[in-house]
Scaffold this active site. Structure first.
Site, PDB file in Angstrom:
ATOM      1  CG  ASP A  77      25.131  11.522   8.159  1.00  0.00           C
ATOM      2  OD1 ASP A  77      26.188  10.983   7.760  1.00  0.00           O
ATOM      3  OD2 ASP A  77      24.000  11.078   7.873  1.00  0.00           O
ATOM      4  CD  GLU A 144      25.547   5.578   6.467  1.00  0.00           C
ATOM      5  OE1 GLU A 144      25.471   4.358   6.278  1.00  0.00           O
ATOM      6  OE2 GLU A 144      25.011   6.141   7.450  1.00  0.00           O
ATOM      7  CG  ASP A 168      29.138   3.164   9.145  1.00  0.00           C
ATOM      8  OD1 ASP A 168      28.777   3.353  10.320  1.00  0.00           O
ATOM      9  OD2 ASP A 168      28.409   3.406   8.165  1.00  0.00           O
ATOM     10  CG  HIS A 456      20.350   4.378  13.809  1.00  0.00           C
ATOM     11  ND1 HIS A 456      20.025   3.849  12.573  1.00  0.00           N
ATOM     12  CD2 HIS A 456      21.629   4.803  13.703  1.00  0.00           C
ATOM     13  CE1 HIS A 456      21.060   3.959  11.770  1.00  0.00           C
ATOM     14  NE2 HIS A 456      22.051   4.531  12.439  1.00  0.00           N
TER      15      HIS A 456
END
Length: 482
Positions: A77, A144, A168, A456
């Site tokens: 995701d 996540e 990540d 983000h």
């Protein structure tokens, strides 16, 4: 330049394929099915569990058939954000990837490099026929970004590997070896009210101009918590003048350091000059003490409408003393990783309402002991005040391993490739490694990744050259894991 002209071609090919598929948190079924079809076409064993996690197995190459398996892990995701003028429906439409000089970005939206680049790396690894590697167990988790939900739901019984490379992280040349666990704490303390009188007046005290920030990443930067500063100001005022509190509010999200706070206090007119004098002295002291770290900080007072009721004197004291005594900020520093905050708490929300002082915290620790120790402090404090405390959304720490063969190998390979040691780093925030380390007993894990900026957000950038270097590093590491 087109993305398909970039090197390594397979990695960028799969990244562009992933970008075409909507895969925000809670919407990863289509990407999971793409990965399963990929495995079927290559006759690789694979499955998707009930939550939506995908696992794909690939045998070791010649000479590595009997080697211990390596888990290579990322999450399916992404965070879906877009500019206000962007009309894209990210639930149904893919991302438009743009080559922008040295970086990839998306047109008006988040890019999904977190963690689409991990999925691209993993699919490229599974597709390669000419690289050397031990048996690979590719683990692609769901959701996540919304609380590590896929990792929590994962059944690891079909995984045999005890070594894992998580992809990540967002800074090349950094090996992340530990992350914080955390727990959210919501508490209430009962308060008593009384009516105000017609002769009284009221002032609103406001703390503003603070930087605030992320409760994990920024907690060690000496940024001030507006709610705590407000309590300090009220304590100083109470040392010189009589007043009772009526209202207080600060923050709202436990993972954010509050940058503003407000309180309404009630007093007799004879006390107002004392309040103003005490606050002016506090403000001058505070601004001087924090000039380097909080240059725009200020505490001000303004007349406001008198409310119909306020806290009694005892409850006013309870509010101020509770805020001054709660664990907030850094509790301990790691003995293993220089300058790493090991345990911290963030008072993220404060509200006086419905007869209670309501407080919300996010407590983090890179050790389970640090978390439990701090929880005991919270429990004792609120029990003394006849309060209630609820600890929830508890997730485990990924603790630092003093002995790590995987880390030793990855450091050695990095030195051979670049002539210098990589940075060994721990983060005071959450990764899936904490949950997976608890599920896979004895697991030896490292987190890596290429350079990314502004994840983000619609300003997200993925450095193209860094993707290539990290790919080459990953291949060399796998070839070294016999």
């Amino acid at each position: 330049m087109d993305i398909h002209e970039l090197e390594p071609q397979k990695v960028f090919h799969f990244f562009s394929e992933i970008a075409r598929i909507p895969h925000g948190s809670g919407n990863t079924a289509a990407l999971a099915e793409y990965c399963l079809n990929f495995a079927r076409e290559r006759e690789l064993e694979a499955y998707r569990d009930d939550y939506g996690n995908v696992v794909i197995f690939k045998a070791g190459t010649r000479g590595y058939e009997q080697s211990e398996a390596i888990i290579v892990q990322g999450h399916l995701d992404m965070v879906c954000e877009k500019h206000p003028d962007c009309s894209k429906d990210m639930e149904r439409e893919g991302i438009e990837v743009v080559v922008d000089g040295e970086y990839l970005r998306a047109n008006g939206t988040t890019l999904g490099g977190d963690d689409g680049i991990a999925v691209a790396y993993i699919l490229a690894l599974l597709d390669e026929k000419e690289i050397s590697h031990p048996p690979i167990e590719a683990l692609l988790t769901a959701d996540e970004e919304t609380g590590l939900q896929g990792a929590y739901a994962l059944d690891v019984s079909k995984l045999t590997g005890k070594r894992m490379i998580n992809i990540d992280s967002e800074e090349e040349g950094v090996l992340t070896v530990s992350c914080a666990g955390g727990v959210r704490i919501n508490s209430t303390v009962p308060l008593a009210y009384e009516k105000t009188t017609a002769s009284m007046c009221a002032k609103k005290i406001t703390v503003g101009g603070l930087l605030g920030g992320h409760s994990g990443v920024d907690i060690g930067k000496n940024r001030k918590n507006a709610a705590i500063i407000l309590a300090e100001a009220l304590y100083e005022i109470g040392s010189h003048a009589g007043f009772r509190m009526a209202e207080m509010a600060s923050g709202g999200r436990t993972n954010v350091i509050p940058s503003t706070a407000e309180a309404v206090i009630c007093m007799e007119p004879s006390e107002t000059s004392k309040v103003d004098k005490a606050l002016a002295e506090f403000n001058a002291w505070f601004k001087a003490a924090c000039a380097d770290t909080e240059p725009d900080a200020q505490v001000i007072a303004a007349d406001t409408q008198l409310p119909e009721e306020c806290l009694d004197t005892a409850s006013t004291d309870i509010v101020i003393s509770t805020l001054l005594l709660v664990p907030n900020g850094i509790s301990s520093i790691s003995p293993d990783i220089p300058f790493l905050v090991q345990t911290s708490s963030n008072l993220g929300s404060v509200m006086i309402q419905e007869g209670n002082l309501e407080l919300g915290f996010l407590m983090r620790s890179n050790t389970d002991y640090g978390k439990e120790e701090t929880l005991r402090r919270f429990s004792c404090l609120f029990a003394q005040r006849n309060g209630k405390m609820l600890a929830e959304d508890d997730y485990p720490a990924w603790e630092y391993r003093r002995t790590s063969p995987l880390r030793d190998t990855m450091v050695q390979v990095y030195e051979e490739m670049y002539g210098e040691k990589p940075q060994i780093c721990a983060i005071h925030a959450g990764l899936e490694c904490g949950i997976l380390a608890e599920k896979i007993q004895g697991a030896d894990m490292i987190s890596i990744g290429p350079n990314m900026k502004n994840v983000h957000t619609p300003e997200e950038r993925l450095e193209i050259a860094s993707v290539k270097r990290c790919w080459e590093y990953l291949l060399r590491v796998l070839a070294s894991l016999k």
